[in-house]
Design a protein around this motif. Structure first.
Motif, PDB file in Angstrom:
ATOM      1  N   MET A 186      43.237  95.080 -41.514  1.00  0.00           N
ATOM      2  CA  MET A 186      44.653  94.979 -41.839  1.00  0.00           C
ATOM      3  C   MET A 186      45.070  96.119 -42.767  1.00  0.00           C
ATOM      4  O   MET A 186      46.114  96.698 -42.576  1.00  0.00           O
ATOM      5  CB  MET A 186      44.938  93.617 -42.458  1.00  0.00           C
ATOM      6  CG  MET A 186      46.401  93.408 -42.758  1.00  0.00           C
ATOM      7  SD  MET A 186      47.450  93.301 -41.325  1.00  0.00           S
ATOM      8  CE  MET A 186      47.779  91.584 -41.315  1.00  0.00           C
ATOM      9  N   ASP A 187      44.240  96.421 -43.781  1.00  0.00           N
ATOM     10  CA  ASP A 187      44.561  97.519 -44.698  1.00  0.00           C
ATOM     11  C   ASP A 187      44.692  98.835 -43.952  1.00  0.00           C
ATOM     12  O   ASP A 187      45.579  99.631 -44.236  1.00  0.00           O
ATOM     13  CB  ASP A 187      43.491  97.648 -45.789  1.00  0.00           C
ATOM     14  CG  ASP A 187      43.587  96.539 -46.825  1.00  0.00           C
ATOM     15  OD1 ASP A 187      44.652  95.898 -46.915  1.00  0.00           O
ATOM     16  OD2 ASP A 187      42.595  96.325 -47.533  1.00  0.00           O
ATOM     17  N   MET A 188      43.782  99.076 -42.998  1.00  0.00           N
ATOM     18  CA  MET A 188      43.811 100.313 -42.229  1.00  0.00           C
ATOM     19  C   MET A 188      45.119 100.414 -41.447  1.00  0.00           C
ATOM     20  O   MET A 188      45.789 101.446 -41.472  1.00  0.00           O
ATOM     21  CB  MET A 188      42.624 100.383 -41.278  1.00  0.00           C
ATOM     22  CG  MET A 188      42.665 101.588 -40.358  1.00  0.00           C
ATOM     23  SD  MET A 188      41.622 101.427 -38.900  1.00  0.00           S
ATOM     24  CE  MET A 188      42.484 100.203 -37.965  1.00  0.00           C
ATOM     25  N   HIS A 192      48.043 103.260 -41.964  1.00  0.00           N
ATOM     26  CA  HIS A 192      48.525 104.107 -40.866  1.00  0.00           C
ATOM     27  C   HIS A 192      50.036 103.952 -40.710  1.00  0.00           C
ATOM     28  O   HIS A 192      50.755 104.941 -40.557  1.00  0.00           O
ATOM     29  CB  HIS A 192      47.841 103.723 -39.553  1.00  0.00           C
ATOM     30  CG  HIS A 192      46.400 104.099 -39.492  1.00  0.00           C
ATOM     31  ND1 HIS A 192      45.741 104.264 -38.294  1.00  0.00           N
ATOM     32  CD2 HIS A 192      45.474 104.332 -40.441  1.00  0.00           C
ATOM     33  CE1 HIS A 192      44.480 104.580 -38.510  1.00  0.00           C
ATOM     34  NE2 HIS A 192      44.293 104.623 -39.817  1.00  0.00           N
ATOM     35  N   GLN A 193      50.509 102.706 -40.715  1.00  0.00           N
ATOM     36  CA  GLN A 193      51.946 102.450 -40.551  1.00  0.00           C
ATOM     37  C   GLN A 193      52.749 103.110 -41.660  1.00  0.00           C
ATOM     38  O   GLN A 193      53.754 103.784 -41.390  1.00  0.00           O
ATOM     39  CB  GLN A 193      52.206 100.942 -40.552  1.00  0.00           C
ATOM     40  CG  GLN A 193      53.688 100.588 -40.520  1.00  0.00           C
ATOM     41  CD  GLN A 193      53.910  99.097 -40.599  1.00  0.00           C
ATOM     42  OE1 GLN A 193      53.729  98.413 -39.609  1.00  0.00           O
ATOM     43  NE2 GLN A 193      54.288  98.602 -41.777  1.00  0.00           N
ATOM     44  N   TYR A 252      51.378 111.796 -33.433  1.00  0.00           N
ATOM     45  CA  TYR A 252      50.200 110.954 -33.604  1.00  0.00           C
ATOM     46  C   TYR A 252      49.379 111.443 -34.786  1.00  0.00           C
ATOM     47  O   TYR A 252      49.156 112.645 -34.936  1.00  0.00           O
ATOM     48  CB  TYR A 252      49.382 111.052 -32.316  1.00  0.00           C
ATOM     49  CG  TYR A 252      48.047 110.356 -32.315  1.00  0.00           C
ATOM     50  CD1 TYR A 252      47.942 109.020 -31.958  1.00  0.00           C
ATOM     51  CD2 TYR A 252      46.884 111.050 -32.612  1.00  0.00           C
ATOM     52  CE1 TYR A 252      46.712 108.385 -31.916  1.00  0.00           C
ATOM     53  CE2 TYR A 252      45.646 110.426 -32.579  1.00  0.00           C
ATOM     54  CZ  TYR A 252      45.568 109.088 -32.229  1.00  0.00           C
ATOM     55  OH  TYR A 252      44.341 108.467 -32.192  1.00  0.00           O
ATOM     56  N   SER A 253      48.952 110.505 -35.617  1.00  0.00           N
ATOM     57  CA  SER A 253      48.026 110.865 -36.701  1.00  0.00           C
ATOM     58  C   SER A 253      46.636 110.387 -36.326  1.00  0.00           C
ATOM     59  O   SER A 253      46.455 109.236 -35.924  1.00  0.00           O
ATOM     60  CB  SER A 253      48.473 110.244 -38.038  1.00  0.00           C
ATOM     61  OG  SER A 253      48.452 108.832 -37.970  1.00  0.00           O
ATOM     62  N   GLY A 256      38.065 103.836 -43.300  1.00  0.00           N
ATOM     63  CA  GLY A 256      38.342 103.895 -44.730  1.00  0.00           C
ATOM     64  C   GLY A 256      39.104 105.130 -45.186  1.00  0.00           C
ATOM     65  O   GLY A 256      39.421 105.257 -46.373  1.00  0.00           O
ATOM     66  N   ALA A 257      39.411 106.046 -44.263  1.00  0.00           N
ATOM     67  CA  ALA A 257      40.105 107.282 -44.646  1.00  0.00           C
ATOM     68  C   ALA A 257      41.466 106.963 -45.257  1.00  0.00           C
ATOM     69  O   ALA A 257      42.171 106.062 -44.797  1.00  0.00           O
ATOM     70  CB  ALA A 257      40.276 108.187 -43.437  1.00  0.00           C
TER      71      ALA A 257
END
Length: 179
Positions: free
Chosen positions: A1-3, A7-8, A59-60, A66-67
């Motif tokens: 969820m954190d990832m 990203h969002q 796009y990223s 964990g980045a």
């Protein structure tokens, strides 16, 4: 969820800093996405999705779960007959107020949001690319901190190689102006 939230927030911040609204605009021709680091396979998938959506894509690519920052940006840009995939694009800001643009590291060109909200391909590369990149990333990180802490309802996961992409489920009225 954190990832997914990281990203969002990053992509919403980039979207905002490029001058694209956080709501669905009348000329809804641009999609923002994220996932693993871009390679040939990712580029092919982005080209396919851009064609299916009828939108250009920014796009990223992220090196790991964990980045904390993207490893790079890729653009799927729809031309008249092809979808060009431009990887290793760098965000660039000329100053604190200028919209962020994405600069190709392979060709002498950059990508901007034009007055219609389309992603425009512009010849030439800005000067002081290193300083402009650092400023752009600083602005993206600062803006990302202001984004909410919940995943947006309109987010969608596109399964790798999927034949269809579910349409948006929330209808949005377009503002029509007569002049």
């Amino acid at each position: 969820m954190d990832m997914m939230l990281r990203h969002q927030k990053t992509m919403l911040a980039l979207r905002q800093q490029m001058g694209w609204p956080l709501f669905k605009p009348a000329n809804d021709c641009l999609a923002f996405g994220s996932g693993k680091t871009s390679d040939f396979e990712v580029g092919m998938e982005l080209g396919r999705i851009a064609q299916m959506l009828g939108k250009d894509i920014i796009y990223s690519g992220w090196a790991s779960v964990g980045a904390t920052t993207p490893a790079g940006f890729t653009i799927a840009w729809r031309g008249l007959l092809t979808v060009d995939v431009i990887n290793r694009a760098l965000p660039y800001a000329a100053n604190d107020q200028a919209p962020i643009v994405l600069v190709s590291t392979r060709c002498d060109e950059h990508f901007v949001i034009d007055q219609r909200g389309s992603l425009a391909r512009v010849p030439g590369r800005p000067k002081s690319l290193g300083a402009g990149r650092r400023l752009a990333m600083k602005r993206i990180k600062a803006a990302a901190k202001t984004m909410g802490d919940e995943l947006l309802a309109g987010n969608r996961h596109v399964p790798w190689g999927s034949d269809t992409i579910a349409p948006d489920t929330v209808p949005i009225e377009t503002v029509v102006r007569f002049g």
